[in-house]
Design an enzyme around this catalytic site. Structure first.
Site, PDB file in Angstrom:
ATOM      1  N   PRO A  21       0.842  -1.202   0.000  1.00  0.00           N
ATOM      2  CA  PRO A  21       0.000   0.000   0.000  1.00  0.00           C
ATOM      3  C   PRO A  21       0.873   1.246   0.000  1.00  0.00           C
ATOM      4  O   PRO A  21       1.803   1.358   0.793  1.00  0.00           O
ATOM      5  CB  PRO A  21      -0.793  -0.128   1.312  1.00  0.00           C
ATOM      6  CG  PRO A  21       0.037  -1.005   2.188  1.00  0.00           C
ATOM      7  CD  PRO A  21       0.807  -1.910   1.282  1.00  0.00           C
ATOM      8  N   GLN A  75      -5.486  -1.965   4.940  1.00  0.00           N
ATOM      9  CA  GLN A  75      -4.408  -1.696   5.886  1.00  0.00           C
ATOM     10  C   GLN A  75      -4.827  -0.577   6.834  1.00  0.00           C
ATOM     11  O   GLN A  75      -5.233   0.498   6.389  1.00  0.00           O
ATOM     12  CB  GLN A  75      -3.104  -1.297   5.197  1.00  0.00           C
ATOM     13  CG  GLN A  75      -1.953  -1.228   6.219  1.00  0.00           C
ATOM     14  CD  GLN A  75      -0.645  -0.751   5.642  1.00  0.00           C
ATOM     15  OE1 GLN A  75      -0.507   0.412   5.286  1.00  0.00           O
ATOM     16  NE2 GLN A  75       0.339  -1.646   5.571  1.00  0.00           N
ATOM     17  N   CYS A 105       5.411   2.458   9.140  1.00  0.00           N
ATOM     18  CA  CYS A 105       5.463   3.749   8.462  1.00  0.00           C
ATOM     19  C   CYS A 105       6.430   4.701   9.170  1.00  0.00           C
ATOM     20  O   CYS A 105       6.324   4.930  10.378  1.00  0.00           O
ATOM     21  CB  CYS A 105       4.076   4.373   8.398  1.00  0.00           C
ATOM     22  SG  CYS A 105       4.048   5.983   7.550  1.00  0.00           S
ATOM     23  N   LYS A 143       2.739  -5.269   9.061  1.00  0.00           N
ATOM     24  CA  LYS A 143       3.918  -4.867   8.287  1.00  0.00           C
ATOM     25  C   LYS A 143       4.813  -4.002   9.173  1.00  0.00           C
ATOM     26  O   LYS A 143       4.338  -3.056   9.803  1.00  0.00           O
ATOM     27  CB  LYS A 143       3.495  -4.076   7.038  1.00  0.00           C
ATOM     28  CG  LYS A 143       4.629  -3.743   6.072  1.00  0.00           C
ATOM     29  CD  LYS A 143       4.061  -3.145   4.775  1.00  0.00           C
ATOM     30  CE  LYS A 143       5.151  -2.971   3.722  1.00  0.00           C
ATOM     31  NZ  LYS A 143       6.032  -1.838   4.003  1.00  0.00           N
ATOM     32  N   ASN A 204      10.260  -7.154   1.911  1.00  0.00           N
ATOM     33  CA  ASN A 204       9.964  -5.908   1.225  1.00  0.00           C
ATOM     34  C   ASN A 204      11.173  -4.978   1.286  1.00  0.00           C
ATOM     35  O   ASN A 204      11.908  -4.970   2.261  1.00  0.00           O
ATOM     36  CB  ASN A 204       8.731  -5.273   1.891  1.00  0.00           C
ATOM     37  CG  ASN A 204       8.440  -3.857   1.423  1.00  0.00           C
ATOM     38  OD1 ASN A 204       8.326  -2.948   2.243  1.00  0.00           O
ATOM     39  ND2 ASN A 204       8.312  -3.637   0.141  1.00  0.00           N
ATOM     40  N   GLY A 205      11.362  -4.211   0.215  1.00  0.00           N
ATOM     41  CA  GLY A 205      12.427  -3.206   0.215  1.00  0.00           C
ATOM     42  C   GLY A 205      13.378  -3.347  -0.962  1.00  0.00           C
ATOM     43  O   GLY A 205      13.983  -4.406  -1.135  1.00  0.00           O
ATOM     44  N   ARG A 229       7.576   0.933  -4.549  1.00  0.00           N
ATOM     45  CA  ARG A 229       7.846   1.951  -5.564  1.00  0.00           C
ATOM     46  C   ARG A 229       8.173   1.371  -6.938  1.00  0.00           C
ATOM     47  O   ARG A 229       7.906   1.996  -7.964  1.00  0.00           O
ATOM     48  CB  ARG A 229       8.986   2.856  -5.095  1.00  0.00           C
ATOM     49  CG  ARG A 229       8.634   3.730  -3.894  1.00  0.00           C
ATOM     50  CD  ARG A 229       9.863   4.414  -3.332  1.00  0.00           C
ATOM     51  NE  ARG A 229      10.860   3.455  -2.877  1.00  0.00           N
ATOM     52  CZ  ARG A 229      12.160   3.545  -3.088  1.00  0.00           C
ATOM     53  NH1 ARG A 229      12.648   4.578  -3.744  1.00  0.00           N
ATOM     54  NH2 ARG A 229      12.984   2.626  -2.631  1.00  0.00           N
TER      55      ARG A 229
END
Length: 311
Positions: A21, A75, A105, A143, A204-205, A229
């Site tokens: 998201p 989310q 976040c 997450k 992720n990343g 992204r």
């Protein structure tokens, strides 16, 4: 990599390459396009539990899902266990199959209010939130990042706590809060998280290509990857990673996204949002700066499509 199913409680995904998201970008129309390219799971943009309880119209708009979102995922973010639980019990969320909690976040607006990655500083509180939500019997996932200070990872401890609380899947962004979206991803730490729990762990990343995804999987042993992204300029990245045949035409993709958005929003709102969407789509596309800049000043969907045809 070959598609693999991921079991999240009582639901199973078709592939193990998910879309993260991203506020302002991953609306229902973009998610629909990514699903068409093989995304196994997509999530609504981040939703405030508190705003949901206050019947915010803008918040409820974020909950709209596309027809091809077979597994519906929302989310949430927040810092109060009772509010998070009550939000989960709202009628507006009753049709969602998976409820993800954002505890990673890094943005100050979220962090300074004790939500997002701030909860990595307070595992007992994070546990209360997750336990309260899991007590409803819903498929709760979470997450996270590695921690709020570089080199001081709390990810393994968090993962064990989350599994004990009843969480059914964990996504780990392999960076720390100060890194935001830059710097090296710590594959070893994600691997330690994966080896510490039995629930699915998604990595992720820094995934912008099939090679990036394969490196992530090979070095972490994760059950799947989550693209953020990297998908904004290449929604077909899911097909590339899954080694599936695909066809991509930027004009037709943008046209389709605009058509979907028109079913929900007025033309002006769509155009204003696309002022930031188009620069993402145009990354790596050979074009003059003046033409590219024109997309940041559009006032209608028709103007966006006309600009394409003018090139």
């Amino acid at each position: 990599m070959k598609p693999k199913s991921v079991k999240i409680g009582n639901v199973c995904t078709e592939t193990n390459v998910f879309l993260a998201p991203l506020a302002g970008y991953t609306d229902f129309a973009f998610r629909s396009i990514c699903i068409g390219y093989g995304a196994g799971l997509t999530f609504t943009e981040m939703v405030s539990a508190n705003a949901l309880l206050h019947d915010s119209k803008a918040t409820k708009e974020l909950l709209y899902t596309a027809e091809n979102e077979k597994i519906r995922c929302v989310q949430l973010f927040g810092s109060d266990p009772q509010i998070m639980k009550e939000a989960l019990q709202q009628e507006a969320l009753s049709s969602f199959d998976v409820v993800d909690v954002n505890m990673g976040c890094p943005v100050p607006k979220i962090y300074n209010n004790g939500a997002g990655s701030a909860l990595l500083n307070d595992l007992p509180k994070a546990e209360k939130i997750l336990s309260a939500m899991c007590s409803t019997g819903r498929n709760v996932t979470v997450k996270i990042r590695l921690g709020t200070e570089r080199g001081k990872s709390v990810a393994v401890a968090f993962a064990k706590m989350a599994e004990g609380a009843g969480v059914r899947m964990l996504t780990v962004h392999g960076r720390y809060r100060p890194d935001y979206y830059a710097g090296e991803v710590d594959f070893d730490e994600i691997a330690r998280v994966k080896n510490s729990v039995k629930i699915p762990v998604i990595a992720n990343g820094g995934i912008f290509s099939r090679a990036d995804a394969e490196t992530m999987m090979n070095k972490t042993g994760a059950d799947g990857v989550m693209i953020a992204r990297g998908a904004l300029s290449k929604p077909y990245l899911f097909s590339e990673i899954l080694e599936q045949e695909y066809r991509f035409d930027l004009y037709e993709t943008v046209k389709r996204q605009l058509e979907l958005l028109k079913t929900r929003f007025d033309d002006r709102r769509i155009a204003v949002n696309f002022r930031k969407v188009m620069p993402q789509y145009l990354k790596g596309v050979p074009c003059d700066k003046e033409w590219k800049c024109a997309f940041t000043k559009v006032n209608s969907a028709e103007e966006i499509l006309a600009l394409f045809k003018s090139r």
